[in-house]
Write an enzyme that holds these catalytic residues in place. Structure first.
Site, short mmCIF file in Angstrom:
data_model
loop_
_atom_site.label_atom_id
_atom_site.label_comp_id
_atom_site.label_asym_id
_atom_site.label_seq_id
_atom_site.Cartn_x
_atom_site.Cartn_y
_atom_site.Cartn_z
N HIS A 97 0.86 -1.19 0.00
CA HIS A 97 0.00 0.00 0.00
C HIS A 97 0.89 1.23 0.00
CE1 HIS A 97 0.80 -1.37 4.09
NE2 HIS A 97 0.85 -0.10 4.44
N HIS A 99 0.96 5.15 1.12
CA HIS A 99 0.33 6.19 1.94
C HIS A 99 0.39 7.51 1.16
CE1 HIS A 99 0.58 4.08 5.97
NE2 HIS A 99 1.48 3.39 5.31
P1 AMP Z 1 2.01 0.28 7.33
O1 AMP Z 1 2.47 0.55 8.73
O2 AMP Z 1 2.72 1.03 6.27
O3 AMP Z 1 1.94 -1.22 7.04
O4 AMP Z 1 0.53 0.85 7.25
C1 AMP Z 1 -0.60 0.14 7.60
C2 AMP Z 1 -1.66 1.18 7.79
O5 AMP Z 1 -2.93 0.53 7.74
C3 AMP Z 1 -1.57 1.91 9.13
O6 AMP Z 1 -1.37 3.30 8.90
C4 AMP Z 1 -2.94 1.62 9.76
O7 AMP Z 1 -3.45 2.72 10.47
C5 AMP Z 1 -3.79 1.26 8.57
N1 AMP Z 1 -4.92 0.39 8.86
C6 AMP Z 1 -4.93 -0.72 9.64
N2 AMP Z 1 -6.16 -1.27 9.63
C7 AMP Z 1 -6.95 -0.49 8.84
C8 AMP Z 1 -8.32 -0.53 8.45
N3 AMP Z 1 -9.15 -1.50 8.87
N4 AMP Z 1 -8.78 0.45 7.63
C9 AMP Z 1 -7.95 1.42 7.22
N5 AMP Z 1 -6.66 1.50 7.54
C10 AMP Z 1 -6.15 0.57 8.34
#
Ligand code: AMP
Ligand code: ZN
Length: 132
Positions: A97, A99
């Site tokens: 993903h 950001h």
């Molecule tokens: P990363 O740390 O780059 O793997 O980012 C994962 C992101 O997913 C974090 O910023 C979380 O806040 C976000 N996240 C986790 N669960 C959900 C969810 N159910 N809906 C939207 N975002 C989420």
């Protein structure tokens, strides 16, 4: 099935901001700043190390579309585009993903690494490992 695959399948709800055949973008549940969005391919890849070339190239087009959507609708004038690949980089969801983090005056986000002194020997050594 991974968390983001469940969101893509509609098993878990999300605040969707953009969708096409191959990608979904939704608000990060933990908003670094208002409008903080994640762009994910619908096909599961763990990280930047395993994504295929077609998806990788299309993903940047979607990121630019969504950044412009945030610009037009939220009046955002600056964004940071960030991918965490690997646990050491802070990746917590193993479905690639990107950001998109809108930036605002005095938003207290600090993403830039500390400055380091120029070290010609270290750079030459690293470069030779990469190229050989
Ligand atoms: P990363 O740390 O780059 O793997 O980012 C994962 C992101 O997913 C974090 O910023 C979380 O806040 C976000 N996240 C986790 N669960 C959900 C969810 N159910 N809906 C939207 N975002 C989420
Ligand atoms: Zn997945």
């Amino acid at each position: 099935m991974c968390l983001f695959c469940k969101i893509i399948d509609g098993e878990i709800p999300a605040y969707k901001v953009y969708e096409d055949n191959d990608f979904l973008a939704f608000l990060d549940i933990s908003q670094a700043t208002p409008g903080h969005t994640l762009v994910v391919p619908k096909k599961h890849f763990d990280s930047i190390f395993s994504i295929d070339e077609e998806t990788a190239s299309k993903m940047l087009i979607v990121v630019s579309k969504v950044a412009n959507l945030l610009k037009d609708k939220l009046g955002v004038s600056a964004v940071n585009i960030l991918n965490n690949s690997g646990a050491l980089a802070g990746q917590t969801v193993n479905h690639i993903h990107i950001h998109i983090i809108p930036r605002y005056e005095n938003d207290n986000i600090h993403l830039a690494p500390d400055a380091h002194d120029f070290d010609a020997e270290a750079l030459a050594s690293t470069l030779s490992k990469i190229l050989n």
